[in-house]
Structure formats: structure tokens, C-alpha cells
Design a protein around this motif. Structure first.
Motif, PDB file in Angstrom:
ATOM      1  N   LYS A 232      -9.649   4.690  -5.438  1.00 36.04           N
ATOM      2  CA  LYS A 232      -9.898   3.361  -6.020  1.00 36.04           C
ATOM      3  C   LYS A 232      -9.429   2.263  -5.053  1.00 36.04           C
ATOM      4  O   LYS A 232     -10.168   1.312  -4.768  1.00 36.04           O
ATOM      5  N   THR A 233      -8.217   2.423  -4.533  1.00 36.41           N
ATOM      6  CA  THR A 233      -7.663   1.431  -3.600  1.00 36.41           C
ATOM      7  C   THR A 233      -8.481   1.429  -2.309  1.00 36.41           C
ATOM      8  O   THR A 233      -8.849   0.369  -1.790  1.00 36.41           O
TER       9      THR A 233
ATOM     10  N   PHE B 272       0.796  -1.230   0.000  1.00 37.41           N
ATOM     11  CA  PHE B 272       0.000   0.000   0.000  1.00 37.41           C
ATOM     12  C   PHE B 272       0.833   1.287   0.000  1.00 37.41           C
ATOM     13  O   PHE B 272       0.276   2.375   0.068  1.00 37.41           O
TER      14      PHE B 272
ATOM     15  N   PRO C  67      -0.971   1.462  -4.683  1.00 33.73           N
ATOM     16  CA  PRO C  67      -1.789   2.638  -4.960  1.00 33.73           C
ATOM     17  C   PRO C  67      -1.404   3.451  -6.198  1.00 33.73           C
ATOM     18  O   PRO C  67      -2.229   4.174  -6.752  1.00 33.73           O
TER      19      PRO C  67
ATOM     20  N   VAL D 190      -2.591   6.972  -1.057  1.00 38.31           N
ATOM     21  CA  VAL D 190      -3.548   5.903  -1.362  1.00 38.31           C
ATOM     22  C   VAL D 190      -4.824   6.565  -1.884  1.00 38.31           C
ATOM     23  O   VAL D 190      -5.456   7.356  -1.178  1.00 38.31           O
TER      24      VAL D 190
ATOM     25  N   LEU E  63      -3.350  -3.636  -8.744  1.00 37.59           N
ATOM     26  CA  LEU E  63      -4.438  -2.912  -8.073  1.00 37.59           C
ATOM     27  C   LEU E  63      -5.020  -3.759  -6.934  1.00 37.59           C
ATOM     28  O   LEU E  63      -5.185  -3.278  -5.818  1.00 37.59           O
TER      29      LEU E  63
ATOM     30  N   GLY F  62      -3.095  -4.066  -3.846  1.00 33.97           N
ATOM     31  CA  GLY F  62      -3.135  -2.869  -2.995  1.00 33.97           C
ATOM     32  C   GLY F  62      -2.147  -1.785  -3.389  1.00 33.97           C
ATOM     33  O   GLY F  62      -2.022  -0.780  -2.688  1.00 33.97           O
TER      34      GLY F  62
END
Ligand SMILES: Cc1cc2nc3c(=O)[nH]c(=O)nc-3n(C[C@H](O)[C@H](O)[C@H](O)COP(=O)(O)O)c2cc1C
Length: 236
Positions: free
Chosen positions: A191-192, A111, A143, A188, A138, A141
Motif C-alpha cells: 500500500k505504501t 517509512f 508503513p 514497507v 498512511l 508514509g
């Protein structure tokens, strides 16, 4: 900066050279894997990994790649386009990380990483190849995912026109610059966060019916059902 490159092919053609242009500009510590040379076992669909990744029959061979992916600041997935998609070797590697999807047991380190997806085609189809690779990043995770596709009108790097090579070089200059500027401050995005929250909602409302026991153990241990997030820890 630590960079891990996974090449979806074992030869040094156009895709390899473009990935190389980027790593040369980024500098740092580069770890590379070429497929199928460095990993060639096919996912046999045993499903063991969803309960315990160490039970994957290919766990030992996969471990150096997993370690390098986890340690990288920047992940580069580079594959030529084969019949409108990434190579079978690349897809096969990605199949081995189904358990790492956010819906199962994502690795917290993902992330904060940046990733680059590169594909070349003689004419068309890079979009499908890029999607094959970026979908995994994606769902792992990651970003920040940069995508670069080039129709090189050649089947080898020697045949790529000098003008096209200059254009690619300029694009790699810009991309390296962006990666440098973003390093250490990856945000981040929605979308994530949205994906994570959708999975979390499943966990909260469906509990163990939404996942394996191992998935639930990790989510509980990490406090993700509570207030912690893989990108932000608020409690122990
Ligand atoms: C099995 C195979 C399938 C291919 N499929 C496509 C395709 O769908 N579209 C395309 O434009 N080029 C296709 N090509 C050509 C390659 O994508 C193109 O030459 C690419 O730049 C090769 O990259 P490389 O030099 O890194 O191997 C294919 C090549 C092979 C070997």
C-alpha cells in the motif's frame, strides 16, 4: 524505544487511559502532547506550508510536535470519537501536516516507523475517527499502522465496566507484544509502495505541474525520481 503520543483531547478519560495502558506496557521514552492544550492554532488555509513549511504562521508552536514525531519509533494518535469522527483538535493538528503527505514532501524517517491509532466511543463511530487519523499516517508514509477502537458504553473511564477494562488490557498486552516483535524490522508494504509509486509517476510525467517547486526540489535531492526510495537508498 521512543514513543510520541498525541492525545486529541486535553482530559484524562477512557481514550487517555487506553493509550496510557499501551505506553506503560511498551516502556521506553514517552513524549506526550494533549490537544488543544499543547497546540490550538487553527489552520488558516494560507497554503504557505506547501511551498515552505517554515512560513506556516504556527510553525514555531508546531515545531516541538514535529520534532517528537520525527524522532519517535512509535507514534500513537489517540482521540475520542466526537460525532463519528476524531476530535476537531486532532483534525486541526493533522491539517497542519498536509505538506508532509507523500504527494508533497514526505519525511524519510516516517517509512520505518510503527503507529497506533486509538479511539473510544460511547457506542459507535470509532471507525470514522480511526480513519481520520490513520489516513494521515498512511499518507505520511508510516508503513505499519495498528488500529484499536473500543465502544466503552460510558462517557468517562470510571464508568467503564470492569469486564471491558480487562478486555482492553488484554488487547493492549497483545498489541505491545506485536510492536516489540516488529521493532527495528518494519517492512514497507504494498500500500505504501503503491502510493509512493503513483506520486512518482506523476512527478515523472507531469514534472513541476504535479507539485510545488519545493516538492520537486526535495524529490530531486533525495533521488526519488531516480532509483532511491524513502525506505531504500541505492545511489547518492
Ligand atoms: C462532542 C461529543 C460527541 C460525541 N460523539 C459520539 C459519537 O458520535 N458516537 C459515540 O458513540 N459517542 C460519542 N460521544 C461520546 C464519546 O465518544 C465517548 O464517551 C468516549 O469514550 C469519550 O472518550 P474520553 O473519555 O476519552 O473523553 C461524544 C462525546 C462528545 C463530547
Amino acid at each position: 524505544m521512543k514513543i510520541t503520543v498525541i492525545h486529541g483531547q486535553s482530559h484524562k478519560g477512557s481514550t487517555y487511559h487506553i493509550a496510557r495502558m499501551l505506553t506503560d506496557r511498551l516502556g521506553g521514552e514517552v513524549t506526550e502532547f494533549m490537544l488543544p492544550r499543547d497546540f490550538s492554532s487553527y489552520c488558516c488555509g494560507c497554503i504557505n506550508c506547501f511551498e515552505d513549511e517554515t512560513k506556516c504562521p504556527h510553525y514555531a508552536n508546531l515545531s516541538p510536535i514535529t520534532k517528537a514525531l520525527d524522532e519517535a519509533d512509535v507514534i500513537i494518535l489517540a482521540s475520542p470519537t466526537y460525532v463519528l469522527h476524531a476530535t476537531g483538535s486532532m483534525k486541526n493538528l493533522l491539517d497542519h501536516y498536509g505538506w508532509r503527505f507523500m504527494v508533497h514532501r514526505p519525511e524519510e524517517k516516517m517509512f520505518s516507523k510503527q503507529a497506533v491509532v486509538i479511539s473510544t466511543a460511547a457506542g459507535a463511530g470509532m471507525k470514522g475517527a480511526i480513519k481520520d487519523m490513520s489516513d494521515s499516517l498512511l499518507f505520511w508514509g508510516v508503513p505499519k499502522i495498528y488500529k484499536y477502537g473500543a465502544a466503552v458504553f460510558s462517557t468517562d473511564w470510571e464508568g467503564v465496566a470492569p469486564g471491558m477494562k480487562r478486555k482492553i488490557e488484554k488487547s493492549m498486552d497483545k498489541l505491545a507484544d506485536k510492536i516489540y516483535k516488529t521493532q527495528g524490522q518494519v517492512k514497507v508494504g504494498i500500500k505504501t509502495k503503491g502510493l509512493f509509486h503513483a506520486v512518482r509517476t506523476l512527478r515523472v510525467f507531469l514534472g513541476k505541474d504535479s507539485c510545488t517547486e519545493a516538492d520537486m526540489r526535495l524529490w530531486m535531492k533525495k533521488g526519488w525520481i531516480d532509483k532511491n526510495r524513502p525506505w531504500k537508498k541505492v545511489s547518492n
